[in-house]
Design a protein around this motif. Sequence first.
Motif, PDB file in Angstrom:
ATOM      1  N   LEU A 187      49.071  49.527  89.367  1.00  0.00           N
ATOM      2  CA  LEU A 187      48.675  50.219  90.688  1.00  0.00           C
ATOM      3  C   LEU A 187      47.111  50.603  90.707  1.00  0.00           C
ATOM      4  O   LEU A 187      46.426  50.384  91.658  1.00  0.00           O
ATOM      5  CB  LEU A 187      49.216  51.561  90.992  1.00  0.00           C
ATOM      6  N   ASP A 188      46.415  50.570  89.455  1.00  0.00           N
ATOM      7  CA  ASP A 188      44.967  51.060  89.216  1.00  0.00           C
ATOM      8  C   ASP A 188      44.514  49.885  88.164  1.00  0.00           C
ATOM      9  O   ASP A 188      44.072  50.740  87.001  1.00  0.00           O
ATOM     10  CB  ASP A 188      44.688  52.434  88.894  1.00  0.00           C
ATOM     11  N   PRO A 189      44.278  48.648  88.270  1.00  0.00           N
ATOM     12  CA  PRO A 189      44.000  47.920  87.056  1.00  0.00           C
ATOM     13  C   PRO A 189      42.429  48.237  86.597  1.00  0.00           C
ATOM     14  O   PRO A 189      42.225  47.871  85.455  1.00  0.00           O
ATOM     15  CB  PRO A 189      43.893  46.667  87.806  1.00  0.00           C
ATOM     16  N   GLY A 190      41.626  49.001  87.407  1.00  0.00           N
ATOM     17  CA  GLY A 190      40.426  49.239  86.864  1.00  0.00           C
ATOM     18  C   GLY A 190      40.132  50.846  86.301  1.00  0.00           C
ATOM     19  O   GLY A 190      38.906  51.115  85.959  1.00  0.00           O
ATOM     20  N   LEU A 191      41.333  51.310  86.236  1.00  0.00           N
ATOM     21  CA  LEU A 191      41.387  52.988  86.135  1.00  0.00           C
ATOM     22  C   LEU A 191      41.457  52.903  84.263  1.00  0.00           C
ATOM     23  O   LEU A 191      42.649  52.656  83.865  1.00  0.00           O
ATOM     24  CB  LEU A 191      42.375  53.813  86.597  1.00  0.00           C
ATOM     25  N   ARG A 192      40.512  53.534  83.518  1.00  0.00           N
ATOM     26  CA  ARG A 192      40.573  53.453  81.965  1.00  0.00           C
ATOM     27  C   ARG A 192      39.931  54.782  81.624  1.00  0.00           C
ATOM     28  O   ARG A 192      39.281  55.335  81.821  1.00  0.00           O
ATOM     29  CB  ARG A 192      39.722  52.164  81.767  1.00  0.00           C
ATOM     30  N   VAL A 193      40.650  54.928  80.399  1.00  0.00           N
ATOM     31  CA  VAL A 193      40.287  56.082  79.687  1.00  0.00           C
ATOM     32  C   VAL A 193      39.870  55.718  78.134  1.00  0.00           C
ATOM     33  O   VAL A 193      40.537  54.880  77.507  1.00  0.00           O
ATOM     34  CB  VAL A 193      41.733  56.865  79.402  1.00  0.00           C
ATOM     35  N   THR A 194      38.569  56.294  77.841  1.00  0.00           N
ATOM     36  CA  THR A 194      37.972  55.806  76.672  1.00  0.00           C
ATOM     37  C   THR A 194      37.710  56.946  75.726  1.00  0.00           C
ATOM     38  O   THR A 194      36.875  58.031  76.116  1.00  0.00           O
ATOM     39  CB  THR A 194      36.591  55.067  76.868  1.00  0.00           C
ATOM     40  N   TYR A 195      38.269  56.836  74.313  1.00  0.00           N
ATOM     41  CA  TYR A 195      37.780  57.978  73.477  1.00  0.00           C
ATOM     42  C   TYR A 195      36.774  57.420  72.492  1.00  0.00           C
ATOM     43  O   TYR A 195      37.035  56.277  72.048  1.00  0.00           O
ATOM     44  CB  TYR A 195      38.818  58.552  72.795  1.00  0.00           C
ATOM     45  N   THR A 196      35.872  57.964  72.024  1.00  0.00           N
ATOM     46  CA  THR A 196      34.895  57.668  71.132  1.00  0.00           C
ATOM     47  C   THR A 196      34.623  58.726  70.196  1.00  0.00           C
ATOM     48  O   THR A 196      34.322  59.974  70.591  1.00  0.00           O
ATOM     49  CB  THR A 196      33.737  57.250  71.872  1.00  0.00           C
ATOM     50  N   ALA A 197      34.676  58.476  68.847  1.00  0.00           N
ATOM     51  CA  ALA A 197      34.215  59.402  67.776  1.00  0.00           C
ATOM     52  C   ALA A 197      33.200  58.903  67.175  1.00  0.00           C
ATOM     53  O   ALA A 197      33.008  57.824  66.861  1.00  0.00           O
ATOM     54  CB  ALA A 197      35.587  59.642  66.736  1.00  0.00           C
ATOM     55  N   ASN A 198      31.950  59.888  66.891  1.00  0.00           N
ATOM     56  CA  ASN A 198      30.785  59.330  66.233  1.00  0.00           C
ATOM     57  C   ASN A 198      30.658  60.411  65.074  1.00  0.00           C
ATOM     58  O   ASN A 198      30.089  61.553  65.326  1.00  0.00           O
ATOM     59  CB  ASN A 198      29.748  59.514  67.389  1.00  0.00           C
ATOM     60  N   PRO A 199      30.852  60.040  63.840  1.00  0.00           N
ATOM     61  CA  PRO A 199      30.774  60.914  62.852  1.00  0.00           C
ATOM     62  C   PRO A 199      28.997  61.212  62.593  1.00  0.00           C
ATOM     63  O   PRO A 199      28.847  62.154  62.025  1.00  0.00           O
ATOM     64  CB  PRO A 199      31.146  60.316  61.475  1.00  0.00           C
ATOM     65  N   LEU A 200      28.371  60.565  62.916  1.00  0.00           N
ATOM     66  CA  LEU A 200      26.533  60.740  62.822  1.00  0.00           C
ATOM     67  C   LEU A 200      26.387  62.110  63.618  1.00  0.00           C
ATOM     68  O   LEU A 200      25.426  62.684  63.215  1.00  0.00           O
ATOM     69  CB  LEU A 200      25.944  59.478  63.208  1.00  0.00           C
ATOM     70  N   ILE A 201      27.161  62.414  64.424  1.00  0.00           N
ATOM     71  CA  ILE A 201      26.825  63.712  65.178  1.00  0.00           C
ATOM     72  C   ILE A 201      27.730  64.807  65.367  1.00  0.00           C
ATOM     73  O   ILE A 201      27.884  65.925  65.895  1.00  0.00           O
ATOM     74  CB  ILE A 201      26.138  63.362  66.772  1.00  0.00           C
ATOM     75  N   ASN A 202      28.951  64.354  64.343  1.00  0.00           N
ATOM     76  CA  ASN A 202      30.006  65.209  64.196  1.00  0.00           C
ATOM     77  C   ASN A 202      30.701  65.651  65.813  1.00  0.00           C
ATOM     78  O   ASN A 202      30.785  66.555  65.635  1.00  0.00           O
ATOM     79  CB  ASN A 202      29.750  66.399  63.221  1.00  0.00           C
ATOM     80  N   ALA A 203      30.992  64.620  66.375  1.00  0.00           N
ATOM     81  CA  ALA A 203      31.548  64.871  67.689  1.00  0.00           C
ATOM     82  C   ALA A 203      32.276  63.677  68.203  1.00  0.00           C
ATOM     83  O   ALA A 203      32.028  62.467  67.711  1.00  0.00           O
ATOM     84  CB  ALA A 203      30.404  65.320  68.888  1.00  0.00           C
ATOM     85  N   SER A 204      33.045  63.758  69.181  1.00  0.00           N
ATOM     86  CA  SER A 204      33.804  62.772  69.804  1.00  0.00           C
ATOM     87  C   SER A 204      33.681  63.173  71.389  1.00  0.00           C
ATOM     88  O   SER A 204      33.882  64.484  71.705  1.00  0.00           O
ATOM     89  CB  SER A 204      35.406  62.790  69.212  1.00  0.00           C
ATOM     90  N   HIS A 205      34.225  62.306  72.078  1.00  0.00           N
ATOM     91  CA  HIS A 205      34.409  62.641  73.488  1.00  0.00           C
ATOM     92  C   HIS A 205      35.352  61.736  74.019  1.00  0.00           C
ATOM     93  O   HIS A 205      35.661  60.632  73.613  1.00  0.00           O
ATOM     94  CB  HIS A 205      32.966  62.527  74.174  1.00  0.00           C
ATOM     95  N   VAL A 206      35.924  62.060  75.288  1.00  0.00           N
ATOM     96  CA  VAL A 206      36.749  61.281  76.105  1.00  0.00           C
ATOM     97  C   VAL A 206      36.076  61.049  77.552  1.00  0.00           C
ATOM     98  O   VAL A 206      35.557  62.157  78.047  1.00  0.00           O
ATOM     99  CB  VAL A 206      38.229  61.625  76.099  1.00  0.00           C
ATOM    100  N   MET A 207      36.212  59.739  78.108  1.00  0.00           N
ATOM    101  CA  MET A 207      35.754  59.811  79.636  1.00  0.00           C
ATOM    102  C   MET A 207      36.624  58.932  80.461  1.00  0.00           C
ATOM    103  O   MET A 207      37.169  57.872  79.804  1.00  0.00           O
ATOM    104  CB  MET A 207      34.444  59.033  79.358  1.00  0.00           C
ATOM    105  N   VAL A 208      36.811  59.272  81.613  1.00  0.00           N
ATOM    106  CA  VAL A 208      37.651  58.240  82.517  1.00  0.00           C
ATOM    107  C   VAL A 208      36.735  57.557  83.390  1.00  0.00           C
ATOM    108  O   VAL A 208      35.751  58.007  83.915  1.00  0.00           O
ATOM    109  CB  VAL A 208      38.657  59.174  83.367  1.00  0.00           C
ATOM    110  N   SER A 209      37.008  56.123  83.506  1.00  0.00           N
ATOM    111  CA  SER A 209      35.941  55.163  84.347  1.00  0.00           C
ATOM    112  C   SER A 209      36.957  54.421  85.273  1.00  0.00           C
ATOM    113  O   SER A 209      38.231  54.248  84.803  1.00  0.00           O
ATOM    114  CB  SER A 209      35.234  54.218  83.446  1.00  0.00           C
TER     115      SER A 209
END
Length: 218
Positions: free
Chosen positions: A58-80
């Motif tokens: 139904l939504d082939p362009g809808l995506r969730v991305t999770y990224t972890a970056n130890p260099l800043i001791n943080a991670s985030h998730v984003m919907v595009s």
Amino acid sequence: MRLSGGCRSRRFLFDGTDSAAFVAEVARTCGWSRLPPRPRDQTDAGGITLRWDVDRELDPGLRVTYTANPLINASHVMVSYLVGDWTPTTRDGARRRVESTAAVFAAHWSVLTFDALLAAVDTAHDPDTRSLAVLRAGLGAPEDVDQRFVDRIGGCAGSEDDLVREHAVWAMAYAEWAAFRPTLSRMATGDPADRLRDMAAAPLRAFDRSGVPNPETD
């Protein structure tokens, strides 16, 4: 927030890099499909990127991305949402789908609040801590301009410390707000460090490509 040919949510920022299991559990519960890993999804520094399709049919362009970056001791998730034919109708529909998909993260207790991100900048007492705090503030900034973030990040852009100013440039690039154009322009022409002048010019070019308004020309 607008992307070239689509839109995205803000980045929902977690303290630390151990939130992959939580995001994966959300994906499993919601029935999202994990995408195959790519070579660039794992870095030498231990960073990872995980991606899911929300609904391939139904939504082939809808995506969730999770990224972890130890260099800043943080991670985030984003919907595009990337849309082939970007019209007012597809734009509005894409934004609604992004907002509804992102709601599960927006309401979660483990996502750093805007107040927490700002407080970290305010309470940083040395350049290393302050540079990390301002970078994370830009990464986790809201979609719409928030003067509190403009003031904190802009203040760091005027720091005497090169690393703090460098991370302020990254923060402004992440936020993608037209309100940062004057600060970036000043840095691009007048920063004491040659490399930071070059760095500050790069987000301005990126803003032009992605359609971030420019009060001087629009």
